[in-house]
Scaffold this motif. Sequence first.
Motif, PDB file in Angstrom:
ATOM      1  N   GLY A 121      23.004  29.065 -94.049  1.00 19.99           N
ATOM      2  CA  GLY A 121      22.065  28.002 -93.855  1.00 19.99           C
ATOM      3  C   GLY A 121      21.672  27.658 -92.883  1.00 19.99           C
ATOM      4  O   GLY A 121      22.133  28.181 -91.848  1.00 19.99           O
ATOM      5  N   GLY A 122      20.479  27.154 -92.704  1.00 24.79           N
ATOM      6  CA  GLY A 122      19.774  26.803 -93.572  1.00 24.79           C
ATOM      7  C   GLY A 122      17.852  27.601 -93.843  1.00 24.79           C
ATOM      8  O   GLY A 122      18.231  29.237 -93.768  1.00 24.79           O
ATOM      9  N   ALA A 123      16.669  27.572 -94.982  1.00 22.72           N
ATOM     10  CA  ALA A 123      15.885  27.549 -95.015  1.00 22.72           C
ATOM     11  C   ALA A 123      15.537  29.066 -94.048  1.00 22.72           C
ATOM     12  O   ALA A 123      15.190  30.245 -94.587  1.00 22.72           O
ATOM     13  CB  ALA A 123      15.121  27.575 -96.198  1.00 22.72           C
ATOM     14  N   ASN A 124      15.288  28.958 -93.418  1.00 23.74           N
ATOM     15  CA  ASN A 124      14.499  29.151 -92.005  1.00 23.74           C
ATOM     16  C   ASN A 124      16.130  29.734 -91.194  1.00 23.74           C
ATOM     17  O   ASN A 124      14.851  31.465 -91.111  1.00 23.74           O
ATOM     18  CB  ASN A 124      13.841  28.312 -90.860  1.00 23.74           C
ATOM     19  CG  ASN A 124      13.009  28.955 -89.407  1.00 23.74           C
ATOM     20  OD1 ASN A 124      14.221  29.310 -89.260  1.00 23.74           O
ATOM     21  ND2 ASN A 124      11.591  28.774 -90.611  1.00 23.74           N
ATOM     22  N   THR A 125      16.818  29.961 -91.170  1.00 21.96           N
ATOM     23  CA  THR A 125      17.535  30.658 -90.053  1.00 21.96           C
ATOM     24  C   THR A 125      17.583  32.107 -91.703  1.00 21.96           C
ATOM     25  O   THR A 125      17.600  33.377 -91.221  1.00 21.96           O
ATOM     26  CB  THR A 125      19.253  30.024 -90.230  1.00 21.96           C
ATOM     27  OG1 THR A 125      18.850  28.873 -89.490  1.00 21.96           O
ATOM     28  CG2 THR A 125      20.292  31.250 -89.585  1.00 21.96           C
ATOM     29  N   ILE A 126      18.113  31.784 -92.984  1.00 21.05           N
ATOM     30  CA  ILE A 126      18.179  33.158 -93.980  1.00 21.05           C
ATOM     31  C   ILE A 126      16.853  34.019 -93.730  1.00 21.05           C
ATOM     32  O   ILE A 126      16.526  35.501 -94.131  1.00 21.05           O
ATOM     33  CB  ILE A 126      18.185  32.812 -94.751  1.00 21.05           C
ATOM     34  CG1 ILE A 126      19.764  31.606 -95.209  1.00 21.05           C
ATOM     35  CG2 ILE A 126      18.680  33.173 -96.032  1.00 21.05           C
ATOM     36  CD1 ILE A 126      20.608  31.133 -96.763  1.00 21.05           C
ATOM     37  N   GLN A 127      15.798  32.907 -93.934  1.00 21.56           N
ATOM     38  CA  GLN A 127      14.253  34.014 -93.489  1.00 21.56           C
ATOM     39  C   GLN A 127      14.354  34.987 -92.534  1.00 21.56           C
ATOM     40  O   GLN A 127      13.426  35.461 -92.847  1.00 21.56           O
ATOM     41  CB  GLN A 127      13.110  33.030 -94.355  1.00 21.56           C
ATOM     42  CG  GLN A 127      12.999  31.999 -95.174  1.00 21.56           C
ATOM     43  CD  GLN A 127      11.851  30.726 -94.861  1.00 21.56           C
ATOM     44  OE1 GLN A 127      11.395  30.419 -93.997  1.00 21.56           O
ATOM     45  NE2 GLN A 127      11.878  30.203 -95.909  1.00 21.56           N
ATOM     46  N   GLN A 128      14.603  34.447 -91.074  1.00 22.80           N
ATOM     47  CA  GLN A 128      14.565  34.926 -89.997  1.00 22.80           C
ATOM     48  C   GLN A 128      15.363  35.909 -90.085  1.00 22.80           C
ATOM     49  O   GLN A 128      15.041  37.550 -89.677  1.00 22.80           O
ATOM     50  CB  GLN A 128      14.893  34.321 -88.797  1.00 22.80           C
ATOM     51  CG  GLN A 128      13.858  33.399 -88.528  1.00 22.80           C
ATOM     52  CD  GLN A 128      14.509  32.190 -87.478  1.00 22.80           C
ATOM     53  OE1 GLN A 128      15.331  32.781 -86.095  1.00 22.80           O
ATOM     54  NE2 GLN A 128      14.302  31.281 -87.402  1.00 22.80           N
ATOM     55  N   CYS A 129      16.642  36.263 -90.725  1.00 23.42           N
ATOM     56  CA  CYS A 129      17.865  37.371 -91.568  1.00 23.42           C
ATOM     57  C   CYS A 129      16.715  38.050 -91.658  1.00 23.42           C
ATOM     58  O   CYS A 129      16.611  39.456 -91.819  1.00 23.42           O
ATOM     59  CB  CYS A 129      19.020  36.270 -91.222  1.00 23.42           C
ATOM     60  SG  CYS A 129      20.313  38.092 -91.473  1.00 23.42           S
ATOM     61  N   LEU A 130      17.029  37.123 -93.417  1.00 21.64           N
ATOM     62  CA  LEU A 130      15.707  38.465 -93.626  1.00 21.64           C
ATOM     63  C   LEU A 130      14.456  39.813 -93.437  1.00 21.64           C
ATOM     64  O   LEU A 130      15.193  40.663 -93.740  1.00 21.64           O
ATOM     65  CB  LEU A 130      15.807  37.752 -94.930  1.00 21.64           C
ATOM     66  CG  LEU A 130      16.311  37.320 -96.150  1.00 21.64           C
ATOM     67  CD1 LEU A 130      16.035  36.374 -97.634  1.00 21.64           C
ATOM     68  CD2 LEU A 130      16.947  39.005 -96.478  1.00 21.64           C
ATOM     69  N   ASN A 131      13.404  38.731 -92.789  1.00 27.80           N
ATOM     70  CA  ASN A 131      12.587  39.154 -92.709  1.00 27.80           C
ATOM     71  C   ASN A 131      12.689  40.239 -91.069  1.00 27.80           C
ATOM     72  O   ASN A 131      11.656  41.471 -90.397  1.00 27.80           O
ATOM     73  CB  ASN A 131      11.395  38.309 -91.547  1.00 27.80           C
ATOM     74  CG  ASN A 131      10.732  38.086 -93.209  1.00 27.80           C
ATOM     75  OD1 ASN A 131      10.759  37.889 -94.083  1.00 27.80           O
ATOM     76  ND2 ASN A 131      10.608  36.387 -92.923  1.00 27.80           N
ATOM     77  N   SER A 132      13.978  39.911 -90.753  1.00 30.10           N
ATOM     78  CA  SER A 132      14.054  40.888 -89.235  1.00 30.10           C
ATOM     79  C   SER A 132      14.729  42.148 -89.843  1.00 30.10           C
ATOM     80  O   SER A 132      15.346  42.105 -89.222  1.00 30.10           O
ATOM     81  CB  SER A 132      14.632  40.141 -88.363  1.00 30.10           C
ATOM     82  OG  SER A 132      16.172  39.284 -88.095  1.00 30.10           O
ATOM     83  N   GLY A 133      15.280  42.156 -91.235  1.00 36.10           N
ATOM     84  CA  GLY A 133      16.483  43.477 -91.650  1.00 36.10           C
ATOM     85  C   GLY A 133      17.699  43.379 -91.203  1.00 36.10           C
ATOM     86  O   GLY A 133      17.984  44.346 -90.735  1.00 36.10           O
ATOM     87  N   LEU A 134      17.991  42.248 -90.340  1.00 37.47           N
ATOM     88  CA  LEU A 134      19.614  41.724 -90.442  1.00 37.47           C
ATOM     89  C   LEU A 134      20.652  41.637 -91.494  1.00 37.47           C
ATOM     90  O   LEU A 134      22.331  41.854 -91.095  1.00 37.47           O
ATOM     91  CB  LEU A 134      19.678  40.666 -88.730  1.00 37.47           C
ATOM     92  CG  LEU A 134      18.971  41.707 -87.915  1.00 37.47           C
ATOM     93  CD1 LEU A 134      18.832  40.520 -86.786  1.00 37.47           C
ATOM     94  CD2 LEU A 134      19.595  42.934 -87.431  1.00 37.47           C
TER      95      LEU A 134
END
Length: 190
Positions: A121-134
Amino acid sequence: MGKVIAGMTMSLDGFINDSNGSTELSPDFAELLETASFKELTNNTGSVIMGRHVYEMADPFLWANDDYEFQVPIFVLTHTPPATYPKGNDKLSFTFVTDGIESAIAQAKKAAGNKIALIIGGANTIQQCLNSGLCDELMIDSMPVLIGEGLKLFENIDTDKVKLERIKVEETTAFRTSITFRVTRTKPTE
């Protein structure tokens, strides 16, 4: 290298905390720590990534003792490192990453070797990771509560890039259902 796995607990209606920022979604946390699946996860985790807010939710100086479940290098994604932070021990260390999610993931994967680099977490970190393809896998622990409003994990997700394939469902505790998804199609940002 090992997988990058993101995990988060959320309410049945998709919130990770309420409108006041309360994250009291884990009344079964002590029970969760004793489950075979959680013990397997901790044994297979080689590093942890978290955002600054998650780092500050609990007293990080208590994490540097041998009781914290993840005795691995911890990478904290932040704009500004704290003035003071725990020294760590011979297994657990803190690295504050100020140059973005790609750098945090790269450092965590290197530290983890063939083990999991786990985003807690948090939400922003997971969102960044998903959106960046990582992110290779996403673990969602669903709790049978309805919050109604607050912070949602799946806001700000680029649904053209992020596709999920369910690979595992488990009743982890009496209250918690864990669902693991393979991130099947992501493209790194241009």
